[in-house]
Design an enzyme around this catalytic site. Structure first.
Site, PDB file in Angstrom:
ATOM      1  CG  LEU A   4      -2.546   0.620   1.025  1.00 25.34           C
ATOM      2  CD1 LEU A   4      -3.080   0.205  -0.171  1.00 25.34           C
ATOM      3  CD2 LEU A   4      -2.943   0.567   2.398  1.00 25.34           C
ATOM      4  CB  CYS A  14      -4.304  -6.228   4.938  1.00 24.59           C
ATOM      5  SG  CYS A  14      -4.044  -4.374   5.586  1.00 24.59           S
ATOM      6  NE  ARG A  48       8.591  -5.168   5.264  1.00 21.96           N
ATOM      7  CZ  ARG A  48       8.849  -5.613   6.544  1.00 21.96           C
ATOM      8  NH1 ARG A  48       9.125  -4.862   7.534  1.00 21.96           N
ATOM      9  NH2 ARG A  48       8.815  -6.978   6.661  1.00 21.96           N
ATOM     10  CG  HIS A  72       3.101 -12.360   5.564  1.00 23.31           C
ATOM     11  ND1 HIS A  72       2.939 -10.998   5.660  1.00 23.31           N
ATOM     12  CD2 HIS A  72       4.233 -12.396   6.496  1.00 23.31           C
ATOM     13  CE1 HIS A  72       3.849 -10.236   6.444  1.00 23.31           C
ATOM     14  NE2 HIS A  72       4.758 -11.166   6.888  1.00 23.31           N
ATOM     15  CD  GLN A 108      -3.425  -7.779  -1.918  1.00 25.01           C
ATOM     16  OE1 GLN A 108      -2.999  -6.592  -1.509  1.00 25.01           O
ATOM     17  NE2 GLN A 108      -2.945  -8.753  -1.423  1.00 25.01           N
ATOM     18  N   GLY A 127       9.555 -11.279   5.154  1.00 18.37           N
ATOM     19  CA  GLY A 127      11.271 -11.239   5.614  1.00 18.37           C
ATOM     20  C   GLY A 127      12.234 -11.654   4.557  1.00 18.37           C
TER      21      GLY A 127
END
Length: 331
Positions: free
Chosen positions: A16, A96, A231, A168, A66, A210
């Protein structure tokens, strides 16, 4: 020539405020084969919103949309629109944990309602021919047993017809932790995802959470079908330059980062002509030269100047001059 494997082998996560259309166009200059995901778009925004929430550029392909939502009819309508617009996949967000998402009855809280998820998946699959997938956590709150996770997967796959899941490898706390903390505090449990693949060998299982290097991705790929990086791919996009060679068997040379920046110029010029601010595009490019002398100057010049009136290609060239001559020659 080495076989190119399906895009799910490596993908960049939906993030997001990060993986907007400008970001995806930039990432596509670095990797031709990775699957890119949009930010989560709610069904309400698509059905009732005034903007074009499905806007994208065909050069971004392959791209998955998504969706955030729970109502089967709304999900089906949005999936139908997305397929018509050329998206390659529809993914339902069941991961989320933010309060806003919970108030809308979607995201991670849906793990507690597998029948509702199955209904939504079936409704979408009845409307489209492209893949419909689910991204989920390994548990929520105190519902974090392996049996709970297996029952969720079983119901959504058998009743909804979903045959592809992105897991996840953390559980989510629906209260008490911020979304950022939910990405960092609950411990990672990769082995649980590996076990899920062993117990559901007929389903496509991708792992997320991760993962910071392609070396780590290769380890995961010994146990699951795909790796999703979030990330790290955004903050250090330069590592994506090796994905096509390392994970998809491409024999083309890895893209040169300076050439990647300049390949963005026609896109940037077209966007500037349409009223887009330069900074809305270059903010996604700040991490490209991570680890290279001059990277800090590159970031600083763009951060300080790209938002100014009249900022244009010359602004990017000035930033590039601070780093371009410091890049070692390709091996």
């Amino acid at each position: 020539m080495t076989q190119i494997l399906p895009a799910h082998r490596f993908s960049v996560a939906p993030m997001l405020d990060w993986t907007d259309r400008h970001c995806r166009y930039f990432l596509r200059q670095l990797t031709r084969h990775s699957l890119l995901y949009t930010e989560m778009v709610t069904t309400g925004a698509i059905v009732h919103g005034k903007g074009d929430y499905l806007a994208w550029n065909q050069a971004e392909q392959p791209v998955a949309l998504q969706l955030g939502g729970y109502d089967a009819a709304a999900l089906a309508e949005c999936a139908k629109q997305a397929e018509a617009r050329g998206y390659n996949e529809i993914n339902l967000n069941v991961g989320c944990p933010s309060d806003r998402v919970q108030n809308g009855r979607f995201g991670a809280c849906l793990m507690g309602e597998p029948a509702l998820v199955a209904d939504g998946i079936k409704a979408m699959r009845d409307q489209v021919s492209i893949p419909v997938t689910v991204k989920t956590r390994i548990g929520i709150d105190e519902q974090d047993s392996y049996e709970f996770l297996c029952e969720f997967i079983r119901q959504v796959s058998e009743q909804g017809g979903c045959d592809s899941f992105i897991i996840h490898a953390r559980k989510a706390w629906l209260s008490g932790l911020s979304p950022k903390e939910n990405r960092e505090i609950p411990p990672l449990d990769y082995e649980r995802v590996y076990q899920l693949k062993r117990d559901f060998p007929h389903l496509t299982m991708s792992i997320n959470g991760g993962i910071k290097s392609l070396a780590e991705a290769k380890v995961h790929l010994q146990h699951v079908d795909g790796v999703m990086m979030g990330r790290e791919a955004y903050q250090n996009p330069g590592l994506l330059a090796q994905v096509d060679r390392e994970l998809f068997g491409s024999e083309l040379p890895a893209p040169d980062p300076v050439a990647v920046v300049r390949a963005m110029y026609p896109y940037i010029e077209a966007e500037l002509a349409n009223g887009t601010y330069l900074g809305h595009i270059t903010r996604h490019m700040l991490g490209l030269f991570q680890g290279i002398p001059g990277a800090r100057q590159w970031r600083r010049h763009l951060s300080e100047n790209a938002h100014k009136p009249g900022a244009n290609i010359e602004t990017v060239e000035q930033a590039l001059a601070l780093v371009a001559d410091k890049i070692p020659a390709a091996v």
